[in-house]
Design an enzyme around this catalytic site. Structure first.
Site, PDB file in Angstrom:
ATOM      1  N   TYR A   1       2.896  12.041  -3.192  1.00 25.88           N
ATOM      2  CA  TYR A   1       3.364  10.667  -3.410  1.00 25.88           C
ATOM      3  C   TYR A   1       3.068   9.815  -2.168  1.00 25.88           C
ATOM      4  CZ  TYR A   1       6.561   6.741  -3.673  1.00 25.88           C
ATOM      5  OH  TYR A   1       7.086   5.485  -3.650  1.00 25.88           O
TER       6      TYR A   1
ATOM      7  N   ALA B   1       3.783  -1.003 -10.362  1.00 25.43           N
ATOM      8  CA  ALA B   1       3.572   0.087 -11.312  1.00 25.43           C
ATOM      9  C   ALA B   1       3.041   1.336 -10.607  1.00 25.43           C
ATOM     10  CB  ALA B   1       2.576  -0.364 -12.383  1.00 25.43           C
TER      11      ALA B   1
ATOM     12  N   LYS C   1       0.407   6.456  -1.504  1.00 27.26           N
ATOM     13  CA  LYS C   1       0.806   5.152  -0.970  1.00 27.26           C
ATOM     14  C   LYS C   1       0.021   4.829   0.312  1.00 27.26           C
ATOM     15  CE  LYS C   1       3.563   3.978  -4.191  1.00 27.26           C
ATOM     16  NZ  LYS C   1       3.360   2.766  -4.987  1.00 27.26           N
TER      17      LYS C   1
ATOM     18  N   SER D   1       5.696   2.879   0.676  1.00 25.54           N
ATOM     19  CA  SER D   1       6.880   3.741   0.750  1.00 25.54           C
ATOM     20  C   SER D   1       7.063   4.300   2.143  1.00 25.54           C
ATOM     21  CB  SER D   1       6.697   4.899  -0.223  1.00 25.54           C
ATOM     22  OG  SER D   1       7.691   5.872  -0.008  1.00 25.54           O
TER      23      SER D   1
END
Ligand code: UDP
Length: 324
Positions: free
Chosen positions: A140, A73, A144, A116
């Site tokens: 983003y 999620a 991660k 990622s």
């Protein structure tokens, strides 16, 4: 084995949940359905709720002694993360912390994390090895990287063993076209190429034609979502067996430009793709290609479906038959 899969109604999470069920794992899915789809989950395994809801997590972990958590999620759009970083730090970092705390408080020992390729930023070599320096160039990727660092500290302090997977570009759909990729709005290249080709949306815009690549458009490494699913199962088994933590890059070791993806789709289907050439998208590195030797060697992972032909064929079939 009992496993909690967060984001299990989403794109990668639903394929992984299905794979775990096929391996006989007792799966509970937690998904707030803000991006996931009820239709992607078979049976009554779905709990609709948020990873940031500590009271709900307490209840779930008290009811079931989960051996492991597989955490999908998260928000995943590079461009959106540049425009709305607070949304990304809240969901991808703060909510992950709440989940981690629930896991360690309730004695769960293993955690599999969707990281990622974005943790690497602009790579200094290709294919990118696992120990390449991490210098993300968008929020983003930052979220991660922080996730991976939290896991390292949680192992040292609380003995939580983890396996982090840096996905390169997840692509393709289930080979039987029953579950697949469905984002609203869609931002990912392959579904956009197909929808533009089918006249379901205006022509595709190629984001950037002046990158230092063979045709000026960005290079990415596309890995089939069903190959990602098998890697998660192998990774979980590995950290359980070895009582350790590991990080793996998951890609095909082949990079393709945006224009090459367009041509490949036209070749596989015979349908032409209308497109225009546009400006760069903020936050996009020029080229990302994964080294995958570590996953092959330690996990025995075989990314057998990660050819452009299989990915594009499955994605095309899904687009024709999709139910959500
Ligand atoms: N891309 C593009 N046009 C689009 C969407 C994506 O040219 O409408 C490019 C994007 O710049 C990147 C590649 O396609 O180089 C893959 O983008 P995607 O959003 O699918 O995945 P990302 O690499 O951001 O994880």
């Amino acid at each position: 084995m009992k496993v909690l899969i967060t984001g299990g109604a989403g794109y990668i999470g639903s394929h992984c949940s299905r794979y775990f069920l096929e391996q006989g794992v007792d799966v509970t899915i937690l998904d707030n359905l803000c991006e996931g789809h009820r239709e992607a989950v078979k049976g009554d395994r779905l709990v609709v709720g948020d990873c940031g809801d500590g009271a709900l997590l307490d209840r779930l972990f008290s009811e079931t002694a989960f051996d492991a958590v597989v955490h999908f999620a998260a928000f995943t759009s590079v461009g959106e993360s540049v425009a709305e970083p607070r949304k990304y730090f809240h969901n991808n970092v703060e909510n992950m912390l709440t989940l981690l705390n629930a896991a360690v408080d309730h004695g769960t020992k293993y955690f599999v994390f969707s990281s990622s390729a974005a943790v690497f930023g602009e790579p200094t070599c290709l294919p990118i090895p696992e120990d390449h320096e991490q210098r993300p160039i968008n929020p983003y990727g930052e979220t991660k990287m922080i996730g991976e660092r939290m896991l390292a500290d949680y192992e040292r302090a609380y003995g939580l063993h983890s396996c982090s997977f840096r996905y390169f570009n997840a692509a393709g759909d289930s080979s039987d076209s029953t579950i697949g990729e469905s984002h609203h709005p869609e931002t990912h290249l392959i579904p956009l190429v197909i929808q533009a080709a089918l006249g379901k949306r205006p022509p595709l815009t190629v984001f950037g034609t002046d990158y230092d690549t063979r045709d000026g458009s960005c290079i990415r490494d596309y890995v089939h979502v069903e190959d990602l699913a098998s890697a998660h199962y192998l990774g979980l088994k590995y950290i359980m067996e070895h009582q350790t933590s590991e990080q793996f890059n998951l890609g095909s070791e082949n990079g393709f430009t945006v224009l090459e993806i367009i041509r490949a789709f036209e070749k596989v289907t015979g349908i032409s793709v209308p497109y225009t050439l546009g400006d760069r998208r903020p936050g996009d590195p020029a080229a990302l290609v994964a080294g995958n030797e570590k996953a092959r060697e330690l996990l025995g992972w075989k990314p057998g479906k990660s050819t452009l032909e299989t990915i594009l064929t499955d994605a095309y079939h899904w687009e024709m038959k999709r139910t959500y």
